[in-house]
Design a protein around this motif. Structure first.
Motif, short mmCIF file in Angstrom:
data_model
loop_
_atom_site.label_atom_id
_atom_site.label_comp_id
_atom_site.label_asym_id
_atom_site.label_seq_id
_atom_site.Cartn_x
_atom_site.Cartn_y
_atom_site.Cartn_z
N GLY A 4 39.04 41.76 54.66
CA GLY A 4 40.14 40.69 54.91
C GLY A 4 41.45 40.78 54.41
O GLY A 4 42.50 40.68 55.29
N ILE A 5 41.44 41.50 53.44
CA ILE A 5 42.90 41.89 52.67
C ILE A 5 43.55 43.02 53.44
O ILE A 5 44.55 43.02 53.83
CB ILE A 5 42.70 42.38 51.12
CG1 ILE A 5 42.24 41.10 50.23
CG2 ILE A 5 43.92 43.16 50.67
CD1 ILE A 5 42.15 41.37 49.01
N LYS A 61 36.63 40.78 40.81
CA LYS A 61 38.02 41.65 41.18
C LYS A 61 38.13 42.97 41.43
O LYS A 61 38.64 43.59 42.15
CB LYS A 61 39.14 40.76 40.33
CG LYS A 61 40.63 41.26 40.74
CD LYS A 61 41.46 40.63 39.58
CE LYS A 61 42.97 40.78 39.74
NZ LYS A 61 43.69 40.28 38.85
N PHE A 88 38.46 34.26 45.85
CA PHE A 88 37.49 35.52 45.91
C PHE A 88 36.11 35.20 44.95
O PHE A 88 35.30 36.18 45.15
CB PHE A 88 38.08 36.83 45.89
CG PHE A 88 38.80 37.02 44.62
CD1 PHE A 88 38.12 37.47 43.47
CD2 PHE A 88 40.02 37.14 44.71
CE1 PHE A 88 38.85 37.76 42.17
CE2 PHE A 88 40.76 37.49 43.51
CZ PHE A 88 40.09 37.80 42.31
N THR A 123 35.81 39.07 59.14
CA THR A 123 36.66 39.72 58.93
C THR A 123 37.94 39.05 59.09
O THR A 123 38.91 38.87 58.38
CB THR A 123 36.81 41.36 59.22
OG1 THR A 123 35.63 41.85 58.78
CG2 THR A 123 38.28 41.83 58.57
N LYS A 179 38.51 35.90 57.37
CA LYS A 179 38.88 36.04 56.20
C LYS A 179 40.34 36.44 55.98
O LYS A 179 41.29 36.10 55.34
CB LYS A 179 38.12 37.14 55.33
CG LYS A 179 38.45 37.22 53.81
CD LYS A 179 38.11 35.85 53.00
CE LYS A 179 36.41 35.37 53.26
NZ LYS A 179 36.23 34.03 52.57
N TRP A 216 35.87 40.28 51.22
CA TRP A 216 37.31 40.13 50.94
C TRP A 216 38.08 41.36 51.16
O TRP A 216 39.20 41.30 51.32
CB TRP A 216 37.30 39.67 49.35
CG TRP A 216 37.02 38.17 49.29
CD1 TRP A 216 35.73 37.77 49.11
CD2 TRP A 216 38.02 37.31 49.54
NE1 TRP A 216 36.00 36.15 49.02
CE2 TRP A 216 37.23 35.91 49.15
CE3 TRP A 216 39.15 36.99 49.70
CZ2 TRP A 216 37.85 34.60 49.58
CZ3 TRP A 216 39.95 35.76 49.90
CH2 TRP A 216 39.28 34.78 49.97
N LEU A 220 46.02 36.66 44.79
CA LEU A 220 44.94 36.14 45.06
C LEU A 220 44.52 35.48 43.80
O LEU A 220 43.86 34.25 43.54
CB LEU A 220 43.84 36.57 46.01
CG LEU A 220 44.25 36.93 47.63
CD1 LEU A 220 43.29 37.72 48.11
CD2 LEU A 220 44.53 35.36 48.13
N ILE A 265 43.42 34.55 54.01
CA ILE A 265 44.48 35.21 53.15
C ILE A 265 45.71 35.12 53.48
O ILE A 265 46.77 34.71 52.55
CB ILE A 265 44.04 36.63 53.04
CG1 ILE A 265 42.74 36.84 52.51
CG2 ILE A 265 45.16 37.47 52.38
CD1 ILE A 265 42.08 38.16 52.49
N ILE A 305 36.33 44.50 44.30
CA ILE A 305 37.01 44.43 45.64
C ILE A 305 38.15 45.37 45.49
O ILE A 305 38.20 46.31 46.38
CB ILE A 305 37.71 42.85 45.57
CG1 ILE A 305 36.69 41.71 45.83
CG2 ILE A 305 38.66 43.19 46.81
CD1 ILE A 305 37.05 40.44 45.64
N LEU A 343 45.44 41.16 46.27
CA LEU A 343 44.73 40.97 45.48
C LEU A 343 45.08 40.34 44.06
O LEU A 343 44.35 39.10 43.59
CB LEU A 343 43.53 41.94 45.22
CG LEU A 343 42.35 41.61 44.27
CD1 LEU A 343 41.40 40.89 44.99
CD2 LEU A 343 41.45 43.23 44.00
N SER A 399 32.16 40.91 48.02
CA SER A 399 33.60 41.87 48.00
C SER A 399 33.91 42.47 49.08
O SER A 399 34.97 42.54 49.35
CB SER A 399 33.07 42.53 46.92
OG SER A 399 32.73 41.81 45.73
#
Length: 172
Positions: A59-60, A10, A48, A95, A98, A56, A40, A102, A13, A37, A53
Motif C-alpha cells: 500500500g505504501i 513497523k 498499521f 493494495t 490500502k 501495508w 504513519l 494511506i 514493514i 511509514l 505487513s
C-alpha cells in the motif's frame, strides 16, 4: 498492541519495503517510503497495528507510485501494479484500498512536495508559479530575494503568496 509490538511490526514493514525498493526501485523511493511509514507511525492511533505487513508495504509503495507516476512506462523507474502485488502476495483490490487509505490519512496527492521524487518535482509545472495579488505569475518575475523566500518556504513543505498593495488602514 504495545510499543514493542508496534516497533516490531513497523520494522517488518520497513524490511519488506527496503527489499522491494532494492530489487525493483531505487534509493529515493526507499527513502520516501520510509518517510511515509514514519509519518504513519506518528499517528495517534497507529494504523498499521492491524492487517498484514505485506499489505501495508504494498500500500505504501502503491500510494507513492500513484503520486509519482510509477505506473507510467514513460517514467523511470517503472513498476507495474501486478509486479507490486506479485512481489508482496497481495491482491489488486486490497493494495488499492490500502493505498487510498494511506493517501487519505497523509493527504498525499500530486502536489505533496514532501513525498514527490526529485524528477517529478522538476517536471511539476506549478513549481515555477507563485500567487501575487491573487494572480498566478511565473516565479522568475519576482525579485531574486522573493524567489529565494518562495523556494525556502516550499523546501519546508509550505507555500507562500505575496501582496504588493498595503492593506487599507481601518478608520476609528
Amino acid at each position: 498492541m504495545d510499543k514493542q509490538q508496534i516497533k516490531a511490526k513497523k520494522q517488518a514493514i520497513l524490511d519488506l519495503i527496503r527489499d522491494f525498493c532494492a530489487k525493483k526501485l531505487d534509493e529515493e523511493y526507499m527513502e520516501l517510503a520510509e518517510k511515509v511509514l514514519q509519518k504513519l507511525g506518528r499517528k495517534r492511533k497507529v494504523p498499521f497495528t492491524t492487517g498484514k505487513s505485506e499489505v501495508w508495504a504494498a500500500g505504501i509503495i502503491n500510494a507513492l507510485g500513484t503520486i509519482n507516476f510509477l505506473f507510467d512506462k514513460s517514467f523511470e523507474p517503472y513498476v507495474s501494479l501486478d509486479e507490486i502485488n506479485n512481489y508482496f502476495g497481495t491482491s489488486k483490490s486490497t493494495t488499492a484500498s490500502k493505498s487510498r487509505q494511506i493517501r487519505d490519512m497523509l493527504n498525499l496527492n500530486h502536489f505533496s512536495d514532501e513525498f514527490l521524487t526529485q524528477r517529478i518535482k522538476e517536471l511539476n509545472p506549478f513549481t515555477n508559479l507563485v500567487m501575487v495579488d491573487g494572480f498566478i505569475v511565473p516565479l522568475q518575475m519576482l525579485p531574486e530575494e522573493h524567489q529565494k523566500i518562495v523556494k525556502e518556504a516550499r523546501a519546508m513543505g509550505m507555500d507562500i503568496s505575496f501582496t504588493t498593495t498595503p492593506e487599507p488602514e481601518s478608520e476609528e
